[in-house]
Write a protein that holds these residues in place. Structure first.
Motif, PDB file in Angstrom:
ATOM      1  N   ARG A  19       0.726  -1.218   0.004  1.00  0.00           N
ATOM      2  CA  ARG A  19      -0.019   0.057  -0.047  1.00  0.00           C
ATOM      3  C   ARG A  19       0.721   1.158  -0.041  1.00  0.00           C
ATOM      4  N   VAL A  20       1.808   1.270   0.797  1.00  0.00           N
ATOM      5  CA  VAL A  20       2.736   2.427   1.052  1.00  0.00           C
ATOM      6  C   VAL A  20       3.565   2.538  -0.512  1.00  0.00           C
ATOM      7  N   SER A  21       3.936   1.456  -1.165  1.00  0.00           N
ATOM      8  CA  SER A  21       4.566   1.681  -2.433  1.00  0.00           C
ATOM      9  C   SER A  21       3.616   2.115  -3.484  1.00  0.00           C
ATOM     10  N   ARG A  22       2.442   1.696  -3.578  1.00  0.00           N
ATOM     11  CA  ARG A  22       1.552   2.397  -4.437  1.00  0.00           C
ATOM     12  C   ARG A  22       1.233   3.803  -4.211  1.00  0.00           C
ATOM     13  N   ARG A  23       0.998   4.132  -2.893  1.00  0.00           N
ATOM     14  CA  ARG A  23       0.781   5.428  -2.592  1.00  0.00           C
ATOM     15  C   ARG A  23       2.021   6.452  -2.986  1.00  0.00           C
ATOM     16  N   ARG A  70       1.834   9.273  -5.980  1.00  0.00           N
ATOM     17  CA  ARG A  70       2.590  10.627  -5.667  1.00  0.00           C
ATOM     18  C   ARG A  70       3.514  10.954  -6.493  1.00  0.00           C
ATOM     19  N   TRP A  71       4.532   9.951  -6.824  1.00  0.00           N
ATOM     20  CA  TRP A  71       5.620  10.256  -7.665  1.00  0.00           C
ATOM     21  C   TRP A  71       5.154  10.813  -9.087  1.00  0.00           C
ATOM     22  N   SER A  72       4.149  10.054  -9.679  1.00  0.00           N
ATOM     23  CA  SER A  72       3.367  10.010 -11.107  1.00  0.00           C
ATOM     24  C   SER A  72       2.774  11.690 -11.214  1.00  0.00           C
TER      25      SER A  72
END
Length: 113
Positions: free
Chosen positions: A27-31, A35-37
């Protein structure tokens, strides 16, 4: 000694903890990826609006440069190679890897090549 029910309870607890950790990590990785995109998209939009589009001048025709063969490599100096080998041989002798007899035999072999 832990009984079978205790062992199974420990295994189940470990599986639950590992599964929870994996889910949180995903979940943290997806978030972060989202955010980066979004930041990249915002930066791209900002650059488009800050820099007015100006017509680009027509590119000048490029002519092929003549191809030349590279200069031949200089011939290796045989004496320089022998000196390098003798230096390495001397270092091995100083380190105690070679005996005096081995050093002398290798030195004469190098010098008589």
């Amino acid at each position: 000694m832990i009984g079978m029910p205790g062992l199974l309870r420990g295994i189940a607890r470990t599986a639950v903890i590992a599964g929870t950790a994996t889910a949180v990590s995903n979940r943290v990785s997806r978030r972060q990826a989202g955010r980066w995109s979004r930041q990249a998209e915002e930066e791209e939009m900002r650059q488009q609006y800050e820099q007015p589009q100006q017509p680009q001048p027509a590119p000048q025709p490029q002519y092929a440069q003549p191809q030349y063969a590279p200069p031949p490599a200089p011939a290796p100096d045989p004496m320089a190679a022998k000196i390098e080998q003798l230096q390495k041989l001397g270092e091995l002798k100083e380190q105690g890897v070679l005996t005096d007899a081995e050093f002398d035999a290798q030195k004469s072999r190098i010098l008589n090549q």
